[in-house]
Design an enzyme around this catalytic site. Structure first.
Site, short mmCIF file in Angstrom:
data_model
loop_
_atom_site.label_atom_id
_atom_site.label_comp_id
_atom_site.label_asym_id
_atom_site.label_seq_id
_atom_site.Cartn_x
_atom_site.Cartn_y
_atom_site.Cartn_z
N GLU A 23 0.80 -1.23 0.00
CA GLU A 23 0.00 0.00 0.00
C GLU A 23 0.83 1.27 0.00
O GLU A 23 0.43 2.27 -0.61
CB GLU A 23 -0.98 0.01 1.18
N ASP B 293 -8.13 0.86 8.49
CA ASP B 293 -7.03 0.53 9.41
C ASP B 293 -5.70 0.46 8.67
O ASP B 293 -4.64 0.64 9.28
CB ASP B 293 -7.28 -0.84 10.05
N ILE C 79 -4.48 2.43 6.55
CA ILE C 79 -3.74 3.68 6.32
C ILE C 79 -2.47 3.68 7.16
O ILE C 79 -1.54 4.41 6.88
CB ILE C 79 -4.57 4.95 6.60
N HIS D 42 -9.39 -4.25 11.90
CA HIS D 42 -10.24 -4.09 10.72
C HIS D 42 -11.52 -3.34 11.07
O HIS D 42 -12.55 -3.53 10.43
CB HIS D 42 -10.64 -5.45 10.12
C1 LIG Z 1 -1.77 -4.38 4.87
C2 LIG Z 1 -2.89 -5.22 4.39
N1 LIG Z 1 -3.34 -5.09 3.14
C3 LIG Z 1 -4.36 -5.83 2.68
C4 LIG Z 1 -4.98 -6.74 3.50
C5 LIG Z 1 -6.15 -7.56 2.98
N2 LIG Z 1 -5.76 -8.97 2.81
C6 LIG Z 1 -5.96 -9.88 3.76
S1 LIG Z 1 -5.36 -11.37 3.36
C7 LIG Z 1 -4.83 -10.81 1.85
C8 LIG Z 1 -4.17 -11.73 0.89
C9 LIG Z 1 -3.02 -12.42 1.53
O1 LIG Z 1 -2.48 -13.34 0.63
P1 LIG Z 1 -1.34 -14.30 1.10
O2 LIG Z 1 -0.28 -13.51 1.79
O3 LIG Z 1 -0.93 -15.13 -0.04
O4 LIG Z 1 -2.00 -15.19 2.25
P2 LIG Z 1 -3.16 -16.29 2.09
O5 LIG Z 1 -4.45 -15.56 2.26
O6 LIG Z 1 -3.02 -16.92 0.78
O7 LIG Z 1 -2.92 -17.21 3.22
C10 LIG Z 1 -5.13 -9.46 1.71
C11 LIG Z 1 -4.81 -8.66 0.53
C12 LIG Z 1 -4.50 -6.84 4.82
N3 LIG Z 1 -5.08 -7.67 5.70
N4 LIG Z 1 -3.46 -6.10 5.24
#
Ligand SMILES: Cc1ncc(C[n+]2csc(CCOP(=O)(O)OP(=O)(O)O)c2C)c(N)n1
Ligand SMILES: Cc1ncc(C[n+]2csc(CCOP(=O)(O)OP(=O)(O)O)c2C)c(N)n1
Ligand SMILES: [Mg+2]
Ligand SMILES: [Mg+2]
Lengths: 319, 328, 319, 328
Positions: free
Chosen positions: B64, B89, B91, B133
């Protein structure tokens, strides 16, 4: 070297001499208390600014760091307006709002120096993206110090630039120090350019950043690659920070022998010597003389300029 | 009123359709964020990728700070990015490009640059999303000169304010509320108000309740509480925190003599303090009791439903607070 | 395989079966509306949790992600207390304050799941640093998804771990997806383990994350290296996310054929088959049966547990 | 009073000597940050590396999010890190480990963990440091449940509060002011107060001025302004924003009937609003005019001296604001 190459070199020396003369005056007027805040000068690193910006057009964008005067000058910013900015005057490039650490001139593609280490890298990626989407053929250059490379913003910027194939040139000026720290002491693993290649950058090369001919060649290739849609690329330009981190830094941490050796590699001396060897000592001398004249005038312009009117202090906050 | 298309049916449609309209109208508008091509987690950007292609609806990695920073740079260089920060959150991982870059670069360059950037994000407690969140952090952003902060509660305002945000030449943080995404567009006239204009959503002469986002609905619901039977509660939807429509608020409180500011954000050092204080400064000799605030308790938002309910304001606690004002 | 190896495998299968049984119940009770919020289950990825945590002691620390139930169970968290946590009850591991995405039990080295992608990595580096400074010989494991690797926190965590030579094992579970995105589509450049080596990690290997024997071997070597002061290391464990990103995700983006193939590589089936081939089918069946019994009891415990008293809501904010 | 060593001579010595004492007393205390071994830019950690070695005085790369995150993890695992964020503006690059990790993890684990972490940072406008090196962002942090925020103005309080912060089992943000680093320890008794206790630095019966950090000295200077000749100004140094000593403030304002809250932070949505509002809520019927705030103007901090002076509060504007209160 053929004549046109020598012409180019003479031009680059002019650019370098302008930066040197500017920075010397900045150091002096800071010492004398006429420039407020703090200033970081780029003495010894002029070849990088000159060589890289020498291949750019006004449409191309640059972002730079706290040590950004040279890049701005080489990209075309007016020395008088820059000096006025450093003196905090109304006719400064940023109307006195920015100062040394935030010097900028977006109208000619200088998106600005930045006080937050590494913050300029994502900005440049965005500028590259805009060029890509708008089809302007422009490139974006992010100038950054080697202290930047551990930061998350460096990593994210490179990942995005590679993903988007954005026309971005990451120019990492490795001047040995990150503030008071020997940057090598913080480094582990493969050389930066190996890491950069692992990110998928099209090209990553380490060059002698005090050799303006090498810098220009590397930057020209980088810009051509970017304009041909083959970016992004990274250049690690090896150099040496001749002054302290900021003016006033007592540099107690600096090795005297290393420093002496670094001074021998002065990029201006080197270019001048090449010109002299080709019987163009006059060009070299003229570059230095003209720079001195220009920068004296810039100082005079800056010192003569009025301070901004406090009544304008709330202007330009919202668009 | 939306310019071209039909009236959006729901809050989330208003996001989606306004984005589509603005992208249609201006080729420089691009949408950037994690999974935006798939519509992101709540579907707000669904369909845009199919319509405008991957060059204008750009999925990003989880990075981000880099993404928002790049959006700032792109805005400086001529695009009009609408970048999504999935939860408010987050940000916390990209505050620098928001606070030190987007908000300040116009000023720092002496007006030399425009930064037409929208940062869309969403919040909304009360669904056990946990402490990381569920935060409403608008107060932090409103404190930063150079940022505008919009927080629509109503599909019509979503459309109007999002359009205004996209057309604004400076950075705007646009805060949606996920618990409103399914709320329908009310019948009735579509009165377009600019940013910086609050809306009186229920008129009343006894007490003023100032709210935004999901709290507007909760404030309206509170009016039905039996403890407020017969009380003329004026409910004002602030719509934008920056710019702040002090005038409308002053006029209302001058009339009612009492006011409560309600927000989902934590009460302490929260955005309500500024609003309450501005009103108090002006109206000290006209009010009939202290202007009060009702925000979340001074705790991270807990997961367990009964705990979360205890922390967040809601219709019952709003009604209670209004009652207490009247009894002061 | 010799008997002790088979014993270890049987034990790992028990650990995997416990995770599977736990996650299946989580999915069910979430679907039925008894678990609030949102949940991310690790079905299909159990071998990584079992194999890695199988080589850890209670003194070792782990940090994990939104998809962390399996790691916590394998590290020794009580299934009943975990289930109670997910049901939001007072007897949960976090007294109902945390929930699925923040499940933790610091008393036994589980520093917690984390709702901020990549936030657990620096935490683990710090835990490794503490072990180093206090000379405990403990290691820290950071479990993270492959979606993490573009984030600044990943980069900074690795840079610091390498600089400090902290005993940290970065376990990147590559389950193909980052939310709804094919993670490969976001990847450019050299494979992760090449990048990791460029950072100067002592070792970085890509392993079959559905083969618990391979996982355990890799983790054991990693832990030994860390305990010997040779860390940090990285393991990229290849696996596949069998459920959606969260429960309720319709997974429209998933390739049916690929999914079918992935199901064939189920880590539990695979371990069970090995045991069966060695005439230890009974062990395999017992693992599954015992897991079902334990997790039914865990659910019952959780559902029976009281909700936290709202009067306690302001406890434990300040130390 | 400092336990072992002599009385520190200056504000910056109080930082340095207290760090040294606490490191001496507890082997788990470690100092982490950019260039801390060299003393960092203002010399606050000078000499520690020589005395305690590089394992306890750890230089870091420029990677604040990782560094603060690692410090949180180290604190959870048994160390007591004192991590330096060189300028307060840089919390923008490491807000997540502060706000979503350090502040919340104790709560989120149901009390399962202690996080004895100090985040030292410094601020201080008025020296042309520019918009990205001049912000006072304490309001953002005070808004986050779980964080304590200390802001000493006086070398004695630096020592006492830094010691308390290091010994606190939870996270504390410790905000120094660079323009005070050279200020000498005043003569007179050394009255140690705990966090959460404000200090009356000048007694008076006519009006209360509440300040912290550098603004305490400016408030004292304002008392010498001729416009305030003969006025009994009570100046209170708040010392810690969280916990907030409302009691001392209430007692003073109850007596004086008038109050001004002064801070370097931007006024709008700033920390002063909370303080002013809490006082107003309690004392509405006792005050003789609105409680007011004086903070920085709603602008990024400009570089040019006359502009910066126009933006920041100072003795003259404080005196003017106090005068206006009295004339209200
Ligand atoms: C800083 C942040 N950005 C976005 C998210 C939203 N988010 C939660 S899980 C995820 C994907 C994570 O993918 P990965 O690291 O491959 O883990 P997996 O879900 O496959 O176990 C995202 C984008 C977050 N929780 N925190
Ligand atoms: C995020 C952030 N952290 C720390 C600093 C303080 N700081 C300013 S310059 C600098 C060193 C930069 O070193 P390098 O990148 O090598 O650039 P150089 O000064 O050598 O040109 C540091 C640590 C900062 N400005 N921003
Ligand atoms: Mg450097
Ligand atoms: Mg994944």
């Amino acid at each position: 070297m053929i004549a046109t190459e020598l012409d180019t070199l003479a031009g680059d020396l002019r650019a370098m001499a302008r930066i040197r003369a500017f920075e010397e005056r900045v150091a002096r007027y800071f010492r004398e208390g006429q420039i407020p805040g703090f200033v970081h000068v780029s003495i010894g690193q002029e070849a990088i600014a000159a060589g890289v910006c020498g291949v750019l057009t006004e449409d191309d964008k640059i972002t730079t760091t706290h040590r950004g005067h040279g890049h701005c000058l080489a990209k075309g910013a007016d020395a008088g307006a820059m000096m006025a900015e450093l003196f905090g005057r109304a006719t400064g490039t940023c109307r006195g709002r920015g100062g040394s650490m935030h010097i900028a001139d977006p109208r000619i593609g200088i998106l600005g120096a930045n006080g937050i280490v590494a913050a300029g890298l994502p900005l440049a990626v965005g500028a590259g993206l805009a060029a890509l989407r708008q089809g302007t053929g422009a490139v974006a250059v992010a100038f950054a110090g080697e202290g930047t490379v551990h930061s998350g913003a460096f990593h994210e910027a490179i990942a995005l630039a590679v993903l988007w194939r954005a026309p971005v040139i990451f120019v990492i000026e490795n001047n040995r120090f990150s503030e008071f720290t020997d940057s090598d002491a913080l480094w582990r693993g493969a050389p930066l350019i190996e890491r950069a290649k692992a990110y998928g950058l099209t090209s990553a090369e380490r060059i002698d950043g005090n050799d303006v001919i090498a810098v220009r060649a590397s930057a020209a290739a980088a810009a051509a690659a970017c304009r041909a849609g083959e970016g992004p690329v990274l250049i690690e330009a090896m150099t040496y920070r001749i002054h302290g981190h900021y003016e006033g830094d007592a540099v107690g941490y600096r090795d005297a022998e290393e420093f002496a050796a670094a001074q021998q590699r002065d990029p201006l001396l080197r270019s001048a010597a090449t010109l002299e060897a080709a019987d163009r000592a006059g060009d070299a001398q003229a570059a230095l003389d003209d720079a001195a004249t220009e920068m004296d005038a810039a100082v005079a312009f800056g010192l003569d300029a009025p301070y901004p009117d406090p009544a304008t202090v709330l202007e330009d906050i919202y668009a | 009123m939306p310019s071209a298309t039909a009236r959006p049916r729901k809050y989330i449609h208003a996001v989606r359709e306004t984005l589509a309209e603005e992208m249609e109208a201006d080729a420089d508008v691009v949408v950037i964020g994690i999974d935006v091509a798939a519509g992101s987690v709540y579907g707000a950007t669904k369909g845009l990728a199919e319509r405008f292609g991957p060059e204008r609806v750009m999925d990003t990695p989880i990075a981000e700070a880099g993404v928002v920073g790049a959006a700032v740079g792109a805005a400086m260089a001529g695009l009009r990015p609408v970048v999504e920060v999935m939860y408010m959150d987050f940000i916390s991982v990209c505050l620098d490009p928001i606070v030190n870059q987007a908000a300040k670069l116009r000023y720092m360059t002496g007006g030399g640059v425009r930064i037409p950037l929208v940062i869309r994000t969403q919040t909304g407690g009360g669904r056990s999303s946990g402490a990381q969140h569920s935060q409403s952090l608008e107060g932090m952003l409103a404190h930063v000169p150079g940022l505008k902060v919009f927080l629509p509660s109503d599909p019509r305002d979503v459309a109007d304010l999002l359009r205004a945000a996209i057309r604004d030449d400076g950075p705007v943080v646009f805060v949606e509320n996920r618990r409103l995404y399914n709320s329908p567009t009310p019948d009735g006239p579509w009165e377009t108000l600019p940013p910086g204009r609050a809306r009186i959503v229920a008129p009343g002469d006894d007490v003023t309740v100032i709210a935004w986002g999901r709290m507007v609905g909760d404030a309206l619901a509170a009016c039905q509480d039996e403890r407020l039977a017969g009380v003329g509660v004026e409910v004002i939807d602030l719509r934008t925190l920056v710019p702040l429509d002090l005038e409308t608020l002053l006029a209302s409180v001058r009339r009612t003599g009492r006011a409560l500011v309600v927000h989902e954000a934590v009460e302490g050092f929260g955005p309500g303090a500024e609003i309450a204080m501005r009103l108090t400064e002006e109206l000290l000799y006209e009010i009939e009791g202290p202007i009060r605030r009702l925000g979340a308790l001074q705790a991270p938002i807990p997961y367990s439903p009964p705990l979360e309910e205890a922390v967040l304001p809601g219709p019952a606690s709003i009604a209670g607070a209004v009652r207490a004002l009247l009894d002061d």
